[in-house]
Design an enzyme around this catalytic site. Structure first.
Site, PDB file in Angstrom:
ATOM      1  N   ASP A  12      42.196  36.118  39.896  1.00  0.00           N
ATOM      2  CA  ASP A  12      43.173  35.769  38.855  1.00  0.00           C
ATOM      3  C   ASP A  12      44.614  35.774  39.352  1.00  0.00           C
ATOM      4  O   ASP A  12      45.552  36.067  38.601  1.00  0.00           O
ATOM      5  CB  ASP A  12      43.049  36.726  37.646  1.00  0.00           C
ATOM      6  CG  ASP A  12      41.662  36.704  37.055  1.00  0.00           C
ATOM      7  OD1 ASP A  12      41.013  35.647  37.131  1.00  0.00           O
ATOM      8  OD2 ASP A  12      41.228  37.735  36.514  1.00  0.00           O
ATOM      9  N   LYS A  15      45.275  30.892  41.168  1.00  0.00           N
ATOM     10  CA  LYS A  15      44.773  29.863  42.091  1.00  0.00           C
ATOM     11  C   LYS A  15      44.761  28.485  41.424  1.00  0.00           C
ATOM     12  O   LYS A  15      45.112  27.483  42.036  1.00  0.00           O
ATOM     13  CB  LYS A  15      43.356  30.231  42.585  1.00  0.00           C
ATOM     14  CG  LYS A  15      43.321  31.514  43.410  1.00  0.00           C
ATOM     15  CD  LYS A  15      41.907  31.906  43.802  1.00  0.00           C
ATOM     16  CE  LYS A  15      41.072  32.383  42.642  1.00  0.00           C
ATOM     17  NZ  LYS A  15      41.465  33.677  42.053  1.00  0.00           N
ATOM     18  N   GLY A  39      37.591  31.717  36.574  1.00  0.00           N
ATOM     19  CA  GLY A  39      38.294  31.068  35.464  1.00  0.00           C
ATOM     20  C   GLY A  39      39.663  30.677  35.987  1.00  0.00           C
ATOM     21  O   GLY A  39      40.514  31.537  36.207  1.00  0.00           O
ATOM     22  N   HIS A  40      39.849  29.390  36.269  1.00  0.00           N
ATOM     23  CA  HIS A  40      41.103  28.916  36.871  1.00  0.00           C
ATOM     24  C   HIS A  40      41.885  28.121  35.826  1.00  0.00           C
ATOM     25  O   HIS A  40      41.435  27.077  35.374  1.00  0.00           O
ATOM     26  CB  HIS A  40      40.809  28.070  38.113  1.00  0.00           C
ATOM     27  CG  HIS A  40      40.128  28.863  39.202  1.00  0.00           C
ATOM     28  ND1 HIS A  40      39.717  28.321  40.392  1.00  0.00           N
ATOM     29  CD2 HIS A  40      39.800  30.181  39.283  1.00  0.00           C
ATOM     30  CE1 HIS A  40      39.160  29.266  41.145  1.00  0.00           C
ATOM     31  NE2 HIS A  40      39.195  30.401  40.485  1.00  0.00           N
ATOM     32  N   GLN A 220      37.589  33.904  43.020  1.00  0.00           N
ATOM     33  CA  GLN A 220      37.749  35.362  43.125  1.00  0.00           C
ATOM     34  C   GLN A 220      38.868  35.717  44.121  1.00  0.00           C
ATOM     35  O   GLN A 220      39.792  34.947  44.266  1.00  0.00           O
ATOM     36  CB  GLN A 220      36.418  36.043  43.498  1.00  0.00           C
ATOM     37  CG  GLN A 220      35.385  36.029  42.374  1.00  0.00           C
ATOM     38  CD  GLN A 220      34.616  34.729  42.246  1.00  0.00           C
ATOM     39  OE1 GLN A 220      34.093  34.210  43.209  1.00  0.00           O
ATOM     40  NE2 GLN A 220      34.545  34.184  41.039  1.00  0.00           N
TER      41      GLN A 220
END
Ligand code: GDP
Ligand code: IMO
Ligand code: MG
Length: 420
Positions: A12, A15, A39-40, A220
């Protein structure tokens, strides 16, 4: 030159935003590990889009987006995301999915939940079945995306795996797992995804041979790496640089520049040691200012100061060339900002990051304090315009880790990025 972007902390780091802001200079964006535990977040024309499986180049129509074989794929989730892209008025013609990516089934997700409840140490996983899907790969019983295409082949291959999970589920007091409950849905998903399926190993090698500029998107972060992170509170893949090679089938010759992303502070979701963690009011303030809630699970993220001992370790084991620092704007009105410069372990001062749980849990962080700049940095476009106190903070980080911070992100939007 190709570029690898990877997270240097516990995920988080921003990215999605970083890749979206840099993607225009690249012809290809490729994901190579992780799954929909990621989750981007990207802001596309003012609208928030969270991508879990799709590469972050999907919002730029001319970029080819590759999901390589190192990614564990839940086909139902992938279709949901493709449909979302269509609903934004964009097409998905530039998406390429590895035929040989391991598949995540509903039983992976169910057992992930049972394991969390019964395991002697709770990991705080995203409950997406990521760990179990990778266990199947290592255990040499995984099914791959291409196995969903032909009905008879699919049935023949899924049956023994289903039986395996049924046995496990019963042992954990769970419900019976039946092939019929998901078979048709997965078969249909296979048909839907058919047009995207290719051999990404050859596709990517072809791109490399033809000199196409590739941007690799890590999921990640280094400290969640199965081999080099804070085990057992890690994910089941390699967010570190090796994951790029094992996950794509590209050789070392593909490497251009490696940029590491880190936040101006630190966050972590799930359990596990976190030497610079803040608690109480201080934590509350940073969490609220930074809006630190998980993009995948919505869980409040744990927050703390930037940890330079951990950051230098992440830089070292990945050969990071430069840093993309995010969320500097979160400190806009802070009176005081701190950093971890050293660890005290058993009364001794060290700058070594040893992820072994008993060691990392006993760390007392040594902090250095900086005066806040009390100014809105989100409007800044040129590096020289940063307030002197912000520059002092940034220079200290650069000198400590020995590499330059080349991008500073001062807001969630693509253009709120300052290049040095
Ligand atoms: P990722 O998993 O590394 O892509 O990061 P996430 O998307 O899970 O979390 C990063 C969050 O920070 C998202 O909500 C981004 O929109 C937001 N973000 C990224 N960079 C910045 C920044 O420089 N400033 C602010 N205020 N928000 C940012
Ligand atoms: P992005 O790509 C932050 C964490 C989970 C948990 C541990 C194991 O958005 O940075 P898993 O479901 O992978 O077995 O969970 O890893 N985790 C992440 N934390 N960002 C992520 O991805 C994460 N993906 C997994 O919270 O602690
Ligand atoms: Mg995220």
């Amino acid at each position: 030159m190709n570029l690898l972007i990877l997270g240097l902390q516990w995920g988080d780091e921003g990215k999605g935003k970083a890749i979206d802001s840099l993607a225009d200079g690249y012809e290809v964006v490729a994901r190579y590990q992780g799954g929909h535990n990621a989750g981007h977040t990207i802001y596309h024309k003012g609208k928030k889009v969270v991508l879990h499986l799709l590469p972050s180049g999907m919002l730029s129509p001319d970029i080819k987006n590759v999901i390589a074989k190192g990614v564990v794929v839940n086909p139902i989730q992938l279709i949901k995301e493709i449909e979302n892209i269509h609903s934004l008025g964009l097409n998905s013609d530039n998406l390429f999915l590895s035929a040989n990516a391991p598949v995540i089934f509903p039983f992976h997700q169910e057992l992930d939940t049972y394991f969390e409840q019964s395991r002697y140490t709770k990991i705080g996983t995203t409950k997406r079945g990521i760990g179990l899907a990778y266990e199947d790969l290592i255990g040499r019983r995984a099914l791959f995306i291409r196995d969903l295409i032909d009905k008879d082949t699919f049935y023949k291959k899924i049956k023994p795996l289903n039986d395996h999970y049924n046995t496990l589920s019963k042992a954990f007091g769970g419900k019976a797992i039946k092939v019929d409950d998901y078979f048709e849905e997965y078969l249909e998903a296979g048909q839907y995804l058919k047009k995207y399926i290719v051999n990404t190993t050859y596709l990517l090698n072809e791109y490399m041979k033809n000199g196409k500029k590739i941007l690799f998107e890590g999921a990640q972060g280094v400290l969640l790496d199965i081999n080099h992170g804070t085990y057992p509170f890690v994910t089941s893949s390699n967010p570190t640089i090796g994951g790029l090679f094992s996950g794509t089938g590209l050789s070392h010759k593909v490497m251009g520049e490696v940029t590491g992303i880190c936040k101006a502070y630190t966050t972590r979701v799930g359990e596990g040691s976190f030497p610079s963690e803040l608690f109480g009011e201080e934590a509350e303030l940073l969490r609220e200012k930074g809006n630190e809630y998980g993009a995948t699970t919505g869980r409040p993220r744990r927050v703390g100061w930037l940890d330079l001992v951990a950051l230098k370790y992440a830089v070292m084991i990945n050969g990071i060339d430069s840093i993309y620092l995010t969320k500097l704007d979160i400190f806009n009105d802070f009176e005081e900002i701190k950093l971890v410069t050293d660890y005290e372990i058993d009364g001794k001062i060290t700058r070594e990051f040893d992820p072994y749980p008993d060691v990392i849990n006993s760390v007392k962080p040594v902090l250095k304090s900086f005066e806040g700049w009390k100014q809105n940095v989100s409007i800044i476009k040129k590096h020289e315009d940063f307030p002197k106190k912000a520059k002092e903070y940034l220079s200290f980080i650069e000198e400590y880790i020995g590499i330059p911070i080349t991008y500073i992100s001062v807001g969630k939007n693509r253009d709120e990025t300052v290049k040095k």
